[in-house]
Design an enzyme around this catalytic site. Structure first.
Site, mmCIF file in Angstrom:
data_model
loop_
_atom_site.group_PDB
_atom_site.id
_atom_site.type_symbol
_atom_site.label_atom_id
_atom_site.label_comp_id
_atom_site.label_asym_id
_atom_site.label_seq_id
_atom_site.Cartn_x
_atom_site.Cartn_y
_atom_site.Cartn_z
ATOM 1 N N GLU A 171 19.249 53.280 -13.798
ATOM 2 C CA GLU A 171 20.328 52.340 -14.126
ATOM 3 C C GLU A 171 20.248 51.167 -13.159
ATOM 4 O OE1 GLU A 171 24.048 54.120 -15.001
ATOM 5 O OE2 GLU A 171 25.149 52.218 -14.934
ATOM 6 N N ARG A 172 20.148 49.975 -13.723
ATOM 7 C CA ARG A 172 20.026 48.738 -12.932
ATOM 8 C C ARG A 172 18.781 48.770 -12.037
ATOM 9 N NH1 ARG A 172 23.615 46.549 -16.332
ATOM 10 N NH2 ARG A 172 25.539 47.710 -16.310
ATOM 11 N N ASN A 214 26.330 57.868 -11.596
ATOM 12 C CA ASN A 214 26.802 58.378 -12.890
ATOM 13 C C ASN A 214 26.029 59.678 -13.127
ATOM 14 O OD1 ASN A 214 28.501 56.173 -13.394
ATOM 15 N ND2 ASN A 214 26.784 54.967 -14.135
ATOM 16 N N GLU A 295 34.944 54.134 -14.339
ATOM 17 C CA GLU A 295 34.096 53.807 -15.481
ATOM 18 C C GLU A 295 33.818 55.043 -16.345
ATOM 19 O OE1 GLU A 295 30.797 51.691 -13.581
ATOM 20 O OE2 GLU A 295 31.969 49.851 -13.657
ATOM 21 N N LYS A 369 32.077 49.150 -1.607
ATOM 22 C CA LYS A 369 31.230 47.996 -1.936
ATOM 23 C C LYS A 369 31.651 46.803 -1.081
ATOM 24 C CE LYS A 369 29.956 49.274 -6.643
ATOM 25 N NZ LYS A 369 29.676 48.871 -8.029
ATOM 26 N N ASP A 374 32.453 43.655 -7.769
ATOM 27 C CA ASP A 374 31.258 44.440 -8.082
ATOM 28 C C ASP A 374 29.980 43.641 -7.854
ATOM 29 O OD1 ASP A 374 29.529 46.314 -9.005
ATOM 30 O OD2 ASP A 374 30.091 46.184 -11.109
ATOM 31 N N GLU A 396 28.727 49.730 1.058
ATOM 32 C CA GLU A 396 27.708 49.857 0.007
ATOM 33 C C GLU A 396 27.206 48.455 -0.339
ATOM 34 O OE1 GLU A 396 28.424 52.613 -3.333
ATOM 35 O OE2 GLU A 396 27.639 51.066 -4.666
ATOM 36 N N GLU A 402 21.170 43.450 -9.384
ATOM 37 C CA GLU A 402 21.832 43.551 -10.689
ATOM 38 C C GLU A 402 22.442 42.230 -11.144
ATOM 39 O OE1 GLU A 402 24.925 46.484 -10.793
ATOM 40 O OE2 GLU A 402 25.641 45.850 -12.752
HETATM 41 C C1 GCV Z 1 25.971 53.042 -11.632
HETATM 42 C C2 GCV Z 1 28.474 48.447 -11.960
HETATM 43 C C3 GCV Z 1 27.165 48.648 -12.641
HETATM 44 C C4 GCV Z 1 26.977 50.054 -13.135
HETATM 45 C C5 GCV Z 1 27.147 50.982 -11.938
HETATM 46 C C6 GCV Z 1 28.527 50.759 -11.354
HETATM 47 C C7 GCV Z 1 28.751 51.575 -10.114
HETATM 48 O O1 GCV Z 1 29.516 48.517 -12.875
HETATM 49 O O2 GCV Z 1 27.038 47.730 -13.673
HETATM 50 O O3 GCV Z 1 25.695 50.168 -13.693
HETATM 51 O O4 GCV Z 1 26.973 52.324 -12.302
HETATM 52 O O5 GCV Z 1 28.655 49.405 -10.981
HETATM 53 O O6 GCV Z 1 28.519 51.042 -9.037
HETATM 54 O O7 GCV Z 1 29.127 52.719 -10.225
#
Ligand code: GCV
Length: 827
Positions: A171-172, A214, A295, A369, A374, A396, A402
């Site tokens: 992912e990303r 995730n 999410e 973060k 984000d 983080e 991304e």
């Molecule tokens: C891994 C953002 C990203 C998601 C990511 C999420 C997170 O929304 O687009 O891909 O999921 O952050 O950090 O959990």
């Protein structure tokens, strides 16, 4: 001008900053006095790794093979040991008595009458880090003959996070498929995992979470843990601990319990047993990372429990084994009400976690973060850093780009990270920069540190672009010492990656150091956030996508003004989450820095910035300036031809040329969007006025048909042409009607990822350009993600010439293009 001959050598980028390329004879001579042997004193496997690495590095850079010895030196030697063992042979050495774990001392001392260069770690990890330090100094052509260095890491947690799925996708991730997983299992060949750990260890990183936050419950199934143990085996020689992300619902999802309530005794006992099972197979397991109630991920809120309930339950299971629990503060409601002017996603982390301060167990770390939204191109520091005084914290940071160009755009992120790390939160009126908070200094916590979302993949150059490795390197160096400057970090990286040629170093350093600002200039002005398609790939422009939905990445533009009012006085109240001193910096328009204006305030387009420009004119100007700077990067890079190996030279040049084209797409989309929204024209007449362009839809079309592009600002004039006649070639033609001269002709086309159309460009009957649109951009649709520029320079055009574009579709890609732009390059 005569070009230097191209260097025949090729470099895939695999060795990153650990190339150990041979130094010049003059540089090598500096190390003539280096001892001929390297002794290991101590029995840790990490000391053996250190020895092998030192021999490898010295052989590469100096062309000499050190003798490999064990035990106390019997001649002049380089000694690899721990401080404790050093005392048994050299009582009088200057090595400090106590150092943080991972720390080391490098110095000289006589041992049994032999002159020794000593690398002594607080433990064996430290010796390994010290070894890499010495090798780095040699690669940087520094004098090591009188070296005396004491170094220790800023914080115990210096981890990378990989967002790898067990099927092998990341992912990303923009550097290929997972180096760990494929098709639901751990890969048979884990050599890349070992090589990755070596890169990580070389900058002091000591842990790696290998799977996506995730997380799938499957990672904890009984037959998966032995597979994870194999990854841990690959990491261990480099002192990198394995950790994993877990799904809080695992006890239920694996079918063993009917609840995952963190306070349920069966759930508690399930996790205790699971953790024991892991440690039986991976005794040095690092711990868990948790994304919950975020999410769509399950979390403690399902049972009316708090993040502290969930975190402490897991932490208790890990504690007897020395493991830690990282709990992410990225918890927010993704179904906010856009109509509610008080709703604000930025407030979520503080609102949820601040009331829990002091309730987390000692081995819990809250992973925050850098900004409250984000990973946008610019955000203020998250107020939560100042809101958790009694809780361990880690910052983080996102190494994988991304929201910052996905490794196709050059963006060196260290200056951005430092903006947050150096930001003073003024907690209780004291100097409390984020770096001191996360390293535990400000509030006296022994645990805490840094997590970097790295997402390397199977691409030979790890991240999909050798230039992007500066971010991985920079993350490690900052985690080790957040007081290092961006300039110092990039200078090391450039020299280690491309050598010490002064022109090369100056050029690349300057490109990297200006690249974040450049990217920000054409993608996300004044703190509005990256104006990308937030509902899709997060790559190309998608300005309006952030508005009118529940995700809360709003910048609230209307025809009169733009920006989120987050003030206490009239807005969402977000600013009230900061200390009074920081509130003063953001609550008023006068005090707020221009680069965060739209993050904190809603202002008319005609509002004057501190710089004197209006907001709208700044938006236009910065976008044009950003593009001009990318064009300059191409010229700068071209000046290095022959001074950088041909393979990386050509690769990076291709990427930079692509970036020029895509920055124009961004510029035009953002400027057009704000022009339509505000109705205020560009005072310099550039926006929506492109005299060099001929729109595809206005050409004489044969087979091609016009289509509307959505959103319209992602294509010039809002339209493109497509060739939907299967198996046939379509054509679009127009007459060139300008004075004779030398011109460059650029074709703006769309490179979708579900086909590889062929394009041909003719002037009269002469074929002047031909290419296949086979890039793998993150979309199968015509739009801002896929819009790509092909340059055809050096054309002698005459008035009356017919210019013809021929497109042959392939797969799902109908050879789409947007326009042709022709500009004069010579008389
Ligand atoms: C891994 C953002 C990203 C998601 C990511 C999420 C997170 O929304 O687009 O891909 O999921 O952050 O950090 O959990």
């Amino acid at each position: 001008m005569l070009w230097p001959p191209a260097r025949a050598d090729a470099d895939t980028g695999y060795d990153a900053w650990l190339r150990y390329a041979q130094l010049t004879p003059i540089e090598r001579a500096k190390y003539n006095a280096l001892p001929a042997s390297v002794n290991v004193l101590g029995d840790s496997a990490l000391l053996q790794t250190s020895q092998t690495e030192l021999i490898r590095g010295v052989r590469g850079m100096l062309g000499r093979t050190l003798r490999s010895e064990q035990g106390p030196p019997t001649e002049d030697s380089i000694l690899l040991t721990t401080i404790d063992r050093l005392r048994t042979v050299a009582l009088s050495s200057q090595a400090p008595r106590s150092l943080e774990p991972g720390g080391y001392w490098i110095g000289h001392a006589a041992i049994h009458g032999h002159d020794c260069l000593i690398i002594a770690g607080a433990g064996a990890h430290g010796a390994l880090y010290g070894t890499f330090d010495l090798l780095r100094r040699i690669a940087l052509d520094q004098d090591v003959s009188r070296l005396r260095v004491t170094e220790q890491p800023s914080a115990p947690v210096r981890w990378v996070n990989q967002w790898d799925n067990l099927d092998g996708r990341i992912e990303r991730g923009y550097g290929g498929r997972s180096i760990f997983f494929d098709n639901g299992s751990v890969r048979a060949d884990l050599s890349r995992a070992g090589d990755y750990a070596r890169l990580l260890a070389s900058v002091g990183i000591n842990g790696c979470v290998v799977n996506n936050v995730n997380a799938t419950p499957k990672i904890l199934s009984a037959n998966f843990i032995p597979q994870l143990a194999r990854i841990a085996d690959a990491f261990r020689p480099w002192g990198v601990k394995l950790a994993i992300s877990i799904n809080l619902a695992t006890p239920e999802a694996l079918g063993q319990l009917d609840t995952f309530d963190p306070l349920d005794p069966n759930v508690i006992s399930w996790w205790n047993q699971k953790v024991d099972e892991i440690y039986r197979q991976i005794p040095d397991f690092g711990g868990f990372l948790v994304k919950a109630d975020s999410e769509g991920k399950p979390g403690p809120s399902r049972y009316g429990r708090t993040p502290a309930d969930a975190a402490n339950m897991l932490a208790a299971a890990l504690k007897p084994h020395g493991g830690v629990l990282l709990y992410r503060a990225f918890v927010y409601n993704s179904h906010l009400d856009w109509h509610d002017l008080k709703a604000d996603r930025a407030k979520a982390a503080y609102d949820i976690f601040h009331p829990l301060d002091g309730k987390f167990a000692g081995n819990v770390i809250i992973q925050i973060k850098n900004g409250p939204i984000d990973f946008q191109v610019r955000e203020p520091a998250s107020p939560l850093f100042g809101g958790l005084q009694k809780t361990n914290q880690a910052i983080e940071l996102q190494i994988t780009q991304e929201y910052t160009g996905q490794q196709r755009h050059l963006v060196f992120l260290v200056p951005m990270w430092k903006t947050t790390l150096d930001f003073d939160m003024h907690v209780d009126g004291r100097y409390t920069p984020v770096k001191d908070i996360v390293t535990g200094r400000s509030f006296h916590h022994p645990l805490g540190g840094f997590a970097g979302v790295s997402n390397v993949g199977l691409d030979l150059n790890w991240l999909g672009n050798p230039m992007a490795l500066a971010n991985l390197y920079g993350f490690g160096r900052l985690a080790w010492n957040p007081n290092l400057s961006s300039a110092a970090i990039v200078d090391e990286w450039t020299r280690l990656t491309f050598g010490n040629d002064a022109d090369v170093v100056r050029t690349i350093d300057s490109m990297q150091l200006t690249s974040w600002r450049t990217y920000e200039d054409y993608t996300g002005p004044l703190g509005a956030g990256t104006l990308t398609d937030i509902l899709g790939s997060h790559y190309g422009p998608g300005v309006g996508s952030a508005e009118h939905n529940g995700w809360g990445q709003w910048f609230r533009a209307d025809h009169l003004g733009v920006g989120m009012d987050r003030t206490v006085a009239t807005g969402t109240g977000f600013i009230g989450q900061y200390s009074p001193e920081v509130q003063k910096q953001y609550e008023t328009l006068q005090a707020t820095p221009d680069n965060l204006l739209l993050f904190f305030h809603h202002v008319p387009y005609t509002y004057k910035l501190h710089s004197g420009q209006t907001v709208i004119q700044y938006i236009y100007d910065s976008h044009y300036e950003g593009v001009d700077r990318v064009k300059q990067y191409v010229r700068d890079w071209k000046s290095l031809r022959g001074r950088v190996d041909e393979q990386r030279y050509a690769f990076v040049l291709g990427r930079l040329k692509y970036q020029v084209g895509h920055s124009i797409v961004w510029r035009d989309a953002v400027c057009t969007w704000f022009y339509r929204m505000s109705g205020i024209p560009d005072s310099r007449g550039r926006v929506d006025h492109y005299p060099d362009r001929t729109e595809a839809e206005s050409m004489q079309l044969q087979g091609y048909a016009p289509v509307d592009v959505v959103p319209p600002e992602d294509a010039s004039g809002g339209k493109a042409v497509v060739c939907n006649t299967a198996g046939q070639t379509c054509a679009a033609r127009f007459q060139f009607e300008r004075p004779a001269g030398w011109y460059e002709l650029d074709v703006q086309y769309f490179d979708l990822n579900d086909g590889a159309s062929t394009f041909k460009v003719f002037v009269g009957k002469q074929l002047v350009g031909e290419w296949i649109a086979d890039d793998d951009l993150p979309n199968w649709r015509i739009g801002g993600d896929t819009s790509t520029r092909r340059e055809i320079p050096g054309l002698a055009l005459r008035s009356g010439d017919e210019i013809r574009i021929e497109g042959t579709p392939n797969g799902g890609e109908p050879a789409p293009f947007d326009y042709v732009s022709i500009h004069k390059t010579g008389p």
